[in-house]
Design a protein around this motif. Sequence first.
Motif, PDB file in Angstrom:
ATOM      1  N   ALA A 214       0.934  -0.791  -0.069  1.00 37.39           N
ATOM      2  CA  ALA A 214      -0.193   0.055  -0.125  1.00 37.39           C
ATOM      3  C   ALA A 214       0.789   1.095  -0.117  1.00 37.39           C
ATOM      4  N   ARG A 215       0.779   2.043  -0.903  1.00 34.60           N
ATOM      5  CA  ARG A 215       1.353   3.300  -1.053  1.00 34.60           C
ATOM      6  C   ARG A 215       1.060   4.662  -0.323  1.00 34.60           C
ATOM      7  N   ALA A 216       1.569   5.109   0.208  1.00 30.71           N
ATOM      8  CA  ALA A 216       1.186   6.508   0.978  1.00 30.71           C
ATOM      9  C   ALA A 216       2.189   7.480   0.689  1.00 30.71           C
ATOM     10  N   GLY A 217       2.098   8.326  -0.290  1.00 25.04           N
ATOM     11  CA  GLY A 217       3.174   9.437  -0.585  1.00 25.04           C
ATOM     12  C   GLY A 217       4.621   8.502  -0.875  1.00 25.04           C
ATOM     13  N   ARG A 218       5.669   8.888  -0.127  1.00 29.74           N
ATOM     14  CA  ARG A 218       6.833   8.490  -0.414  1.00 29.74           C
ATOM     15  C   ARG A 218       7.003   6.998   0.339  1.00 29.74           C
ATOM     16  N   THR A 219       6.079   6.730   1.321  1.00 23.88           N
ATOM     17  CA  THR A 219       6.413   5.590   2.011  1.00 23.88           C
ATOM     18  C   THR A 219       5.547   4.457   1.889  1.00 23.88           C
ATOM     19  N   VAL A 220       5.721   3.472   2.083  1.00 26.35           N
ATOM     20  CA  VAL A 220       4.682   2.212   1.892  1.00 26.35           C
ATOM     21  C   VAL A 220       4.332   1.460   2.966  1.00 26.35           C
ATOM     22  N   SER A 221       3.544   0.547   3.067  1.00 30.34           N
ATOM     23  CA  SER A 221       3.258  -0.559   4.007  1.00 30.34           C
ATOM     24  C   SER A 221       2.623  -1.673   3.274  1.00 30.34           C
ATOM     25  N   VAL A 222       2.844  -2.793   4.261  1.00 30.43           N
ATOM     26  CA  VAL A 222       2.504  -3.870   3.594  1.00 30.43           C
ATOM     27  C   VAL A 222       1.172  -4.160   4.023  1.00 30.43           C
ATOM     28  N   THR A 223       0.393  -4.873   2.563  1.00 30.63           N
ATOM     29  CA  THR A 223      -0.956  -5.162   2.914  1.00 30.63           C
ATOM     30  C   THR A 223      -1.366  -6.491   3.824  1.00 30.63           C
ATOM     31  N   GLU A 224      -2.684  -6.575   3.946  1.00 30.41           N
ATOM     32  CA  GLU A 224      -2.839  -7.843   4.710  1.00 30.41           C
ATOM     33  C   GLU A 224      -2.573  -9.025   3.952  1.00 30.41           C
ATOM     34  N   GLU A 225      -2.640  -9.048   2.661  1.00 31.57           N
ATOM     35  CA  GLU A 225      -2.315 -10.004   1.929  1.00 31.57           C
ATOM     36  C   GLU A 225      -0.652 -10.342   1.527  1.00 31.57           C
ATOM     37  N   GLY A 226      -0.010  -9.101   1.418  1.00 24.34           N
ATOM     38  CA  GLY A 226       1.409  -9.118   1.408  1.00 24.34           C
ATOM     39  C   GLY A 226       1.899  -9.533   2.820  1.00 24.34           C
ATOM     40  N   ALA A 227       1.420  -9.365   3.947  1.00 24.04           N
ATOM     41  CA  ALA A 227       1.833  -9.821   5.351  1.00 24.04           C
ATOM     42  C   ALA A 227       1.690 -11.304   5.517  1.00 24.04           C
ATOM     43  N   ARG A 228       0.609 -12.022   4.720  1.00 22.27           N
ATOM     44  CA  ARG A 228       0.290 -13.035   4.738  1.00 22.27           C
ATOM     45  C   ARG A 228       1.583 -14.223   3.809  1.00 22.27           C
ATOM     46  N   ILE A 229       2.082 -13.480   3.070  1.00 21.11           N
ATOM     47  CA  ILE A 229       3.114 -14.426   2.208  1.00 21.11           C
ATOM     48  C   ILE A 229       4.400 -13.937   2.725  1.00 21.11           C
ATOM     49  N   LEU A 230       4.610 -12.776   3.430  1.00 21.81           N
ATOM     50  CA  LEU A 230       6.304 -12.359   3.615  1.00 21.81           C
ATOM     51  C   LEU A 230       6.908 -13.148   4.078  1.00 21.81           C
ATOM     52  N   GLN A 231       6.524 -14.155   5.238  1.00 16.33           N
ATOM     53  CA  GLN A 231       7.524 -15.063   5.724  1.00 16.33           C
ATOM     54  C   GLN A 231       7.814 -16.315   5.067  1.00 16.33           C
ATOM     55  N   ARG A 232       6.940 -16.709   3.990  1.00 18.77           N
ATOM     56  CA  ARG A 232       7.038 -17.687   3.124  1.00 18.77           C
ATOM     57  C   ARG A 232       7.877 -16.944   2.056  1.00 18.77           C
ATOM     58  N   ALA A 233       7.869 -16.015   1.507  1.00 14.55           N
ATOM     59  CA  ALA A 233       8.814 -15.128   0.529  1.00 14.55           C
ATOM     60  C   ALA A 233      10.323 -15.403   1.114  1.00 14.55           C
ATOM     61  N   ARG A 234      10.149 -15.068   2.293  1.00 16.65           N
ATOM     62  CA  ARG A 234      11.653 -14.974   3.014  1.00 16.65           C
ATOM     63  C   ARG A 234      12.309 -16.493   3.106  1.00 16.65           C
ATOM     64  N   ASP A 235      11.487 -17.347   3.253  1.00 15.26           N
ATOM     65  CA  ASP A 235      11.768 -18.747   3.226  1.00 15.26           C
ATOM     66  C   ASP A 235      12.256 -19.238   1.988  1.00 15.26           C
ATOM     67  N   LEU A 236      11.575 -18.785   0.748  1.00 18.59           N
ATOM     68  CA  LEU A 236      11.765 -19.414  -0.369  1.00 18.59           C
ATOM     69  C   LEU A 236      13.025 -18.812  -0.882  1.00 18.59           C
ATOM     70  N   LEU A 237      13.188 -17.427  -0.577  1.00 16.01           N
ATOM     71  CA  LEU A 237      14.417 -16.699  -0.906  1.00 16.01           C
ATOM     72  C   LEU A 237      15.688 -17.562  -0.213  1.00 16.01           C
TER      73      LEU A 237
END
Length: 293
Positions: A49-72
């Motif tokens: 989610a974009r807010a000006g120059r900063t961003v935050s992770v969405t609920e969907e993004g938070a759900r895959i974040l750890q799996r993305a780290r593990d995959l990398l």
Amino acid sequence: METQFLNTFVTVVDRGSMAAAARSLHITPAAVAQQIRTLERELGAPLIARAGRTVSVTEEGARILQRARDLLRNVADLRSVANESGMAGELRLGACPTALGGLLPDILARMVAKFPEINVFIKPGYSADLYGAVESGDLDAAMVLQAPFSLPKTCDWQLLREEPLVVLAPARLAGSDPHQLLREEPLIRYDRHEWGGRQADEYLRTNGIVPRERFELNALNAIAVMVDRGLGVSLVPDWAKPWPEGLSVVSIPLPEPGEPRRIGMVWSRASVRLRQVNVLLEEARTALLQAPQ
């Protein structure tokens, strides 16, 4: 799906902005945004989610974040296994504050000069947390203080340096009795919440010394500067240099220093990067043997 796009997503989350992620990845912010949009289309969900120059992770993004780290991490492991004939791949290393600013830079300089294909990810942290990260497999190894507990059988430990307690005092007090200094001068106390600080506290109690406490902190270089400025003396481990430049302080040995603080390497026997860990250990031993005392 491009694993590079997953890496871009994780980097954006960790850095907190597209611009910061772009600098870290050495690509343009437009390329970062394009990779995130492509990944979102492939997954069918908004991730950032974009807010000006900063961003935050969405609920969907938070759900895959750890799996993305593990995959990398698994992809990096595949590279290490595939390159067993050569010394390459990623090494995930933790370091406590004292090691990070003292022992580790010289050791890493030796290692990367001999094995430039090894990429090192370094996680700063306190020793207690880094032990847990090694045990869980998040780190391959860590340079830490020796734990006051038994290690699990999945981990190994190698001692690298012993640091006896000393009284750190202004240079004008060189030659003074260390116990007298601890009784009479204001004490800049090494944080009792940390393992090294607890050793210092135990020494004071064992020797019946009731100090005149002035400050308490967990930052050895800052303690040295405070001693230089005449704010008091301190009871600290004789930690590895470099220290801040231009200080006029002395380290006064104790008559019976007791158990020293020990710094070493802990690593996971299950890591696929044991060859890289062994290279690091060998360079650490060599660097410490050649280091000025």
